[in-house]
Design an enzyme around this catalytic site. Sequence first.
Site: not given
Ligand code: IVH
Length: 691
Positions: A125, A127, A129, A236, A324, A418, A421, A435, A441
Amino acid sequence: MAEKKPDQLSLAEAAAELKRLADEIAEHDERYHAQDAPIVSDAEYDHLRLRNAAIEERFPELVLASSPSKRVGAAAQEKFGKVRHRVPMLSLANAFAEEDVTDFLSRVRRFLNLPETTEIEVTAEPKIDGLSISLRYERGKLAQAATRGDGAEGENVTANALTIADIPAKLAGAAPNVLEIRGEIYMSHKDFATLNEKQLQAGDKTFANPRNAAAGSLRQLDSSITASRPLRFFAYAWGEAPELPGETQFDAVMAFRKLGLPVNSLMKICRSPAELLAQYRDIEERRADLGYDIDGVVYKVNRLDWQERLGFVSRSPRWAIAHKFAAEQATTVLEGIDVQVGRTGALTPVARLRPVTVGGVVVSNATLHNEDEIARKDLRIGDTVIVQRAGDVIPQITSVVLDKRQASFKPYVFPDHCPACGSAATREDDVVRRCSGGLICPAQRVERLKHFASRNAFDIEGMGDKIIEEFYHDGLIQSPQDIFTLAERDDRSLKKLKDREGWGEASVKKLFDAIDQRRGVALDRFIFALGIRHVGETTARVLARAYASAAVLRDQMIAAVPESEAFNELNALDGIGAVVAHSITEFFAEPHNVEVVNELLRHVTPAALAAVQSSSVVAGKTVVFTGALEMMTREEAKSMAERLGAKVAGSVSKKTDLLVAGPGAGSKLKEAEKHGVEVIDEAEWFRRVGG
Ligand code: IVH
């Protein structure tokens, strides 16, 4: 005893009662808002507030800076209360290359002792941000919302979470007794752009990216501000969940959806490394169209009984990994190079770029670190360059597109004077040019003032960088001591602070109160605030403990000429080497600096640090904390150990005396075993130190 009417009180009685009421109301506020455990009825609480108001009306000259009347009802907290997570909020290990993903699956297989023929289902799924949050539902109702904090303890943001439309106040259908939902708060690209536009128009600060905007919006003391910000949520994961609906990750999350929680529709079950990688590429392709920031794909072993067996290593689960995305890049033009002057005179170049969007964020400048880096990359103004942004990191220029270079672009010459000054700027140590203007300054002076008032130094609330700059330029504050005479000078002045644009009587009073509150600053902060080169917070603490008062420190440092007893004493302190010792004595050898210290001491009285208990069993020992601590936060553990005279280190070596390991301890535990370091758990720690 019957209460006296306000007008029957003497001045002294009124003052004493106002103080008592302020403390008592503050305590009830804390219990109510932060601990969710009030000990008085609403009526009793209201009575205290009314009584406070009545006495203040009769004795306006006695109104305290900390008076409850200055705080409004429900938003009375000065900061968020703390919430200890019943199940720690962990993070995820990262995978960058495809083989990290296959390695992950092999590790899982090996750990569970599964034959090659057994299929391992893994969910994949996006991740998200954003920032993670834990939502505790009791009998279906949202009882508490907490940020992640340090994983063991977060901040209570319940009132704010309740303003977020995606987060139901009540779960749908037959909800379990207790269910802690974990997920991510985020902001969409569209909402982020609108918010920044609004902020800009209102003259408020804009946010660098949607994640900062989400975090800043959630962490508002006034929940009506959070309510006005378009925050979103995806569920999640979970924390405490004794009746979890489902036996797999996928089913549990699907059950969350039935309870009315938003879940990400791109979650999918995969059955081989190839399927995982295909899903990764698919999500990466959709990334630009999602409308919100994601920075990778999270893989989780689907079977919960397997998750249970796999457990945790250090701070992350063995059953999950975050794959990532590669850093994002864009091409733009280097329009200029600004040279900024820091507190210690260091000249730092910053690239000014033609604004460009990199991964959903508009980038208009990039760090260049130092002059050597400009030379190494041969960056020339006018060049077309490739900018890269990875997650949180400040954007960087990775390379120049040489095809686009024109003959008229000249090699960049770093200034040897600098820019603020005009003093000569020279290179003493290897990379940094400084500087030589010192206190003449203006740039250095302003930076020193900012440092002085900053959070880890004097921590004067409301005296941020912008205000310092303004006050400096208007001649109101030239030197640190001027901060403490600001109020009395304002009294005498015809051009009052309250008449400045953006100011008023209330905000001026608030600033003066904040300044007054810091007149008894802790000695280590005082020392750190002086901005002596090489004296960071740790060294400042060492000095504060060793010399116990600012006057003694000053006298000893003035006496500490090379070879003197005072110098040897300084040099012998743990954690103070020759370079640091030299820098400190050099500072005090400068009469102007001593004058600043003397002037400051006329207005502030730094408080000595609590004595180190040298009799404690851990005094003089080097201690390392690892794993999830459950009875204290990392910060608490550290300051407690230091108070007891121990030194706290971040990693285990043969010099370590003691490792305090909580659940999930990993590599440090192994290191400790290797070096024969004693390992104890948190409970044993408390037994030993008598807590
Ligand atoms: S599972 C035990 N699922 O990523 C771990 N985390 O780098 C539970 N995050 O602190 C996290 N999307 O803030 C999980 N689909 C996802 C996520 C996710 C973003 C974040 C979360 C976590 C951080 C870890």
